[in-house]
Enzyme design. Sequence first.
Site, PDB file in Angstrom:
ATOM      1  CE1 TYR A  75      10.830  18.569  33.916  1.00  0.00           C
ATOM      2  CE2 TYR A  75       8.713  17.237  33.699  1.00  0.00           C
ATOM      3  CZ  TYR A  75      10.321  17.426  33.850  1.00  0.00           C
ATOM      4  OH  TYR A  75      10.936  16.242  33.520  1.00  0.00           O
ATOM      5  CB  SER A 121      12.528  13.684  33.506  1.00  0.00           C
ATOM      6  OG  SER A 121      12.980  14.542  32.367  1.00  0.00           O
ATOM      7  CB  VAL A 171       8.431  12.381  29.128  1.00  0.00           C
ATOM      8  CG1 VAL A 171       9.618  11.640  28.301  1.00  0.00           C
ATOM      9  CG2 VAL A 171       7.301  13.144  28.389  1.00  0.00           C
ATOM     10  CE  LYS A 213      15.528  16.108  32.688  1.00  0.00           C
ATOM     11  NZ  LYS A 213      14.329  17.084  32.263  1.00  0.00           N
TER      12      LYS A 213
END
Length: 303
Positions: A238, A65, A256, A68
């Site tokens: 998150y 991630s 992750v 991103k």
Amino acid sequence: MTEAIPAILEEIRAEMAARTDRGTPADYIPELAAIDPGQFGLSVVLADGSQHSAGDTAIPFSIQSISKVFALAIALGHHGDRLWARVGREPSGLAFNSILQLEHERGIPRNPFINAGAIVVTDAALAGHAPREYLGELLTFIRAAAGDEDVHINADVARSETETGHRNFALAHFMRAHGNLTNAPELALGAYFHQCAIEMTVDQLARAGRFLMGARPRLISADRVRRINALMLTCGHYDGSGDFAFRVGLPGKSGVGGGILVIAPGRASIAVWSPGLNEQGNSKLGTEAVEMLARRLGWSIFG
Ligand code: GLN
């Protein structure tokens, strides 16, 4: 203060090597489940261009991630502020792969760093091009940012992501049903899974993060740098974003695979890697290590 950095990094490395509770590596694909949780690397690039590292600094890991952040820079480059009609800028308070809010919010994901938001960003970044062309653009951007051509996609990881990515397919199809995906779900996800499968070392990742600390040459405008940092602070971890901001006080984006890219604006780009994750899917020791580093150096955006 910065003269102390090599010794501080070595201290943190030694402290982390002694930890027995290291979190749990991601196990949703065999390539990540097989990774030795005993590994740890930390690297810091300062505003003057100098770099200091400790631990396993030359082992490539799956950035997942963290990709991103680079994808967002590219999508904003193609679409500018029009992108914000398709993805929000609020923390979700939910897991990275949650489906819950999407129905209430009519297929507009909360932010670009949860999976749904990142799939929209990648869909936008494709901008009518084949996934191969977008991935080439993304790798060119990352290699330029890192000053290193040796950054690649792990094809086995990309294949496993595709085979197990049912939740991501659900998110993509749902957004397509709401008219918030311009490409076929298979196409957007093919690009997304490959971007997640990019591998880098902590040394490379810390250098690649320089464009977000305001270093020159600028790859994106100063305004975008500020905004991406704001999103990293509020959404980069998150449902653990508040805790990361509280403990570290710097914008960060986790993956992750156990990596975290952390920015001390104007001062440093920091990368840490430890494969064991906490309950929110963020690197457990990675978070502790940057918390120690930021505290020792007095680096916080809050003064
Ligand atoms: N490839 C992972 C996924 O899409 C990335 C998630 C992450 O790093 N948090 O589920």
